[in-house]
Design an enzyme around this catalytic site. Structure first.
Site, PDB file in Angstrom:
ATOM      1  N   ASP A 113       0.846  -1.186   0.000  1.00 19.39           N
ATOM      2  CA  ASP A 113       0.000   0.000   0.000  1.00 19.39           C
ATOM      3  C   ASP A 113       0.890   1.248   0.000  1.00 19.39           C
ATOM      4  OD1 ASP A 113      -2.361   1.617   0.385  1.00 19.39           O
ATOM      5  OD2 ASP A 113      -1.786   1.795   2.484  1.00 19.39           O
ATOM      6  N   ASP A 149      -7.106  -2.044   3.651  1.00 23.98           N
ATOM      7  CA  ASP A 149      -6.131  -3.075   3.270  1.00 23.98           C
ATOM      8  C   ASP A 149      -6.468  -4.444   3.866  1.00 23.98           C
ATOM      9  OD1 ASP A 149      -4.483  -1.204   1.897  1.00 23.98           O
ATOM     10  OD2 ASP A 149      -3.665  -0.543   3.810  1.00 23.98           O
ATOM     11  N   ASP A 161      -1.626  -0.760   6.047  1.00 26.56           N
ATOM     12  CA  ASP A 161      -1.863  -0.245   7.403  1.00 26.56           C
ATOM     13  C   ASP A 161      -3.293   0.174   7.659  1.00 26.56           C
ATOM     14  OD1 ASP A 161      -1.888   2.096   5.797  1.00 26.56           O
ATOM     15  OD2 ASP A 161      -1.397   3.302   7.557  1.00 26.56           O
TER      16      ASP A 161
END
Length: 752
Positions: free
Chosen positions: A440, A644, A640
């Site tokens: 990410d 996600d 995080d």
């Protein structure tokens, strides 16, 4: 203990629920004080909702109505549908109690046994020793180890041999041999006596039970953490909603009462209860749950809103479009639950080995008994019995049972000192084979907190003056970019004047009066609206945007005054960490909910990123991970945010930043405590070292059994006169365990 409701004759119905008991005495105690009984979660059995499907966490293909045990591995089944209930797992409570009892009784048992055999230290009279050991071992084997015998017998009935088969056979062989040696020592020939008595191996049976119980407790705790991740997602939805009827009256109702088509009012600061469409009002919705991006998204009539997101400023009236299991949040919960159940546990390796190992050992033991009974020296039966038992004792899965958990326990402890928290052993195993890292952007590669990175003022203004005016206006805005500007002003110690007549124009910018001056901050359209020509600074603003920053033009009293650039800074460790991972041969893919322009700009600055997928929803992130796995890649996902979580669970191994959300951390198998990507490099090295150690231990265990079993069977007796007594078999088994533990402890010194 777990009670089989189908076989027990002791039942009762209380407060609309059915309860099942192991015996009449327990049923009577329940009738005497139901509240006290129900308050003890260790006695409470999972109640099956009619029609509810229960499944095995290790074998998701096993599905049935109601609770039970898996016919393949023997593990307790779990409800397939996620639940908000956070009550302790009755099996975990039960196994924890059994493990404590087993450990407390095994400690003095080891002192009695090893003290006498190795040190010649007799803590009790020799004539009492075996009986005292029996008294200590019997509760461990017959009570603490009872679930393993039940599962071992079930594995024999179904033909699915597993670790419980090994445990039950090994423990039964050691315990029954020792029991016979204690109760009827006269059955054994004089050659097998030491110091006038037959050696017993109660400590072997007790230690195996204790270690296996410990492993079960650790596994159940890991599964409980998975449940907490699901509940954290479920808690994102509010419990109630404000429904508006046909007369315009507003009523607070439970979320379960909301139906498709209902009109709902959403006040500032409230969580959106269901997926819907805006009918009235204007506001900005914090959709970081979905996108991971901090900037609230403007909403007006006709816009879509998603359950679980948060309304920030204005009031909205929405029409419910999807409720219950049809919402985006419910689908995310379902994806996380399914992905987590699909992972194969590391112990599956030992289970697969046991499919041939267990029957082979039993066959060898039977052949040993027959061979010695037919052709062995006198007393034939005594030799046959003892050699067959020696085969089972030396094949007892003590070293095999320790091989994996000891390496994992030491490795995870070493990782904790290096900022790598391993929650699931299978994650550490999978990380070793990862060839593709999906990562990410916001909060993982970047800090996740926008900061002012550049101020460009025209000749008529100083930088601090321009920043002070802009910060005075932005103090009235809730936008994250505004917070970055205000924060920069405060860091410089600037005095911020009061702003009046604040106006926010969606999609353009903000303006207000500061000290009698008309201040406008926004895009080119906002500049033109206040009479300022944006052309002189347009190229500069666009250059900042190409680097991934947000650029805002500032006008004072209708004249262009400067440009402010706000960006999410890249983490200091990101470039080096990505370069190290790239050198190790990993393919690196960035998945982000941010715009493609910003994503590509960040990728260009970092280097080492092979491909970029931008503007991804949580479902699209999980789908992308699934596509990579279907193409044959072994995928690690690092993120995080709540958005996600599905991708973290869908990957072969999920890696969460310790600075991220609780849902992401609970959904991942590995957490980097400081949110530092350099720890990801250490995690991969730890995985290689730990799994190499596991393979060494397993290799030693198999070699030990491969050599020890034939020797115990007596293959060396005809040529060398060597006969391995059960006592030596037990000592060899203890030595193998010591070797495995010593090898695992070497991980404490591994350099990461």
């Amino acid at each position: 203990m777990m009670v089989d409701s189908a076989t027990t004759p002791h039942h009762i119905r209380h407060d609309g629920a059915d309860y099942h008991f192991c015996g009449a005495r327990c049923r009577s105690r329940f009738l005497a004080d139901p509240q006290s009984w129900l308050g003890d979660v260790s006695r409470r059995q999972p109640q099956a909702v009619p029609g509810a499907i229960w499944t095995c966490p290790m074998h998701p293909e096993i599905r049935q109505e109601g609770a039970g045990t898996c016919p393949i591995c023997g593990m307790a089944l779990e409800p397939e549908a996620p639940s908000l209930e956070d009550a302790p797992n009755p099996e975990l409570v039960d196994f924890t109690r059994r493990s404590w009892v087993a450990a407390i009784l095994s400690a003095p048992l080891l002192m009695l046994s090893m003290g006498a055999e190795m040190l010649g230290l007799h803590l009790v009279p020799t004539s009492w020793n075996a009986w005292v050991q029996l008294a200590l071992a019997a509760p461990v084997v017959l009570w603490a180890g009872l679930p393993f015998f039940q599962r071992g017998l079930a594995s024999l009935r179904t033909g699915h041999l597993n670790m419980f088969t090994l445990v039950s056979l090994g423990v039964a062989a050691a315990f029954l041999y020792s029991l016979v040696a204690t109760v009827a020592p006269g059955l054994f020939p004089p050659a097998f006596r030491m110091h006038g008595s037959i050696p017993v191996y109660y400590e072997a049976a007790s230690v195996v039970i204790t270690l296996v119980l410990l492993g079960q407790v650790l596994e159940l705790r890991a599964r409980a953490a998975t449940g907490r991740a699901i509940r954290a997602l479920l808690h994102l939805a509010p419990k109630t909603a404000h429904r508006i009827d046909d007369q315009g009256q507003e009523t607070q109702v439970d979320l379960a009462e909301v139906s498709t088509g209902d009109r709902l009012r959403l006040r500032p600061g409230e969580t959106v209860p269901v997926d819907g469409e805006v009918l009235e009002g204007r506001s900005a919705i914090d959709e970081s749950m979905l996108t991971g991006e901090p900037a609230p998204v403007p909403k007006r009539a006709g816009a879509k809103v998603t359950g679980g997101t948060v309304n920030t400023t204005g009031t909205l009236v929405i029409r419910a479009a999807a409720v219950g299991a049809d919402t985006v949040l419910a689908r995310i919960v379902k994806m996380v639950a399914e992905a987590q159940r699909s992972r194969a546990p590391i112990q599956a390796v030992a289970d697969r080995v046991s499919n041939w190992f267990v029957p082979l050992v039993v066959i060898v033991a039977a052949m040993t008994f027959l061979a010695w009974n037919l052709a062995g020296p006198e007393p034939r039966f005594g030799h046959a019995l003892l050699n067959a038992i020696a085969v089972l004792i030396i094949a007892c899965p003590c070293a095999l049972g320790l091989a994996t958990p000891m390496s994992i326990m030491v490795g995870t402890g070493r990782g904790a000192h290096a900022g790598v928290l391993v929650k699931h052993a299978e994650a550490l195993q999978a990380l070793e084979k990862v060839d593709t890292l999906v990562i990410d952007k916001t909060g993982t590669l970047t800090e996740g907190k926008p900061k002012l990175v550049a101020i460009q003022a025209t000749a008529a203004f100083a930088e601090d003056e321009l920043l002070a005016l802009a910060a005075a206006v932005e103090r009235h805005s809730e936008h994250p970019l505004a917070h970055a500007i205000v924060g920069a002003g405060e860091e410089r110690g600037l005095v911020l004047s009061e702003a009046a007549d604040f106006v926010s124009t969606t999609g353009a910018g903000v303006r207000a009066m500061v000290g009698g001056r008309n201040i406008a901050i926004g895009n080119a359209a906002m500049m033109r609206a206040v009479g300022a020509d944006p052309t002189p600074l347009q190229d500069l603003a666009q250059a900042h945007r190409r680097t991934g920053a947000g650029a805002m033009l500032v006008a004072v009293d209708g004249s262009l005054a400067g440009v402010l650039a706000v960006a999410d800074p890249i983490k200091e460790s990101a470039r080096t960490a990505l370069a190290d991972l790239h050198r190790e041969g990993l393919r690196i893919v960035m998945l982000t909910g941010d715009s493609r322009t910003t994503a590509e700009a960040v990728a260009a600055q970092l280097g080492g990123i092979d491909s970029v997928q931008a503007e991804c929803t949580p479902e699209e992130k999980a789908r992308a991970v699934g596509d990579l796995r279907r193409q044959g890649a072994v995928v690690a996902m690092a993120g995080d945010g709540i958005n996600d979580a599905p991708a973290l669970a869908a990957a072969d191994v999920g890696i969460a930043m310790g600075t991220g959300t609780d849902v992401a951390i609970e959904s991942a198998g590995i957490t980097l405590t400081a949110g530092d990507l350099a720890a990801l490099v250490r995690a991969r090295r730890l995985s290689h070292a730990t799994m190499r150690n596991v393979r060494q231990n397993l290799w030693f265990s198999f070699c030990f059994n491969g050599i020890g079993v034939p020797v115990a069977a007596g293959v060396l007796y005809p040529v060398a006169g060597i006969l391995l007594s059960p006592m030596l078999a037990g000592a060899a088994m203890a030595l193998s365990s010591f070797a495995v533990v010593s090898n695992a402890l070497r991980l404490n010194g591994v350099k990461l």
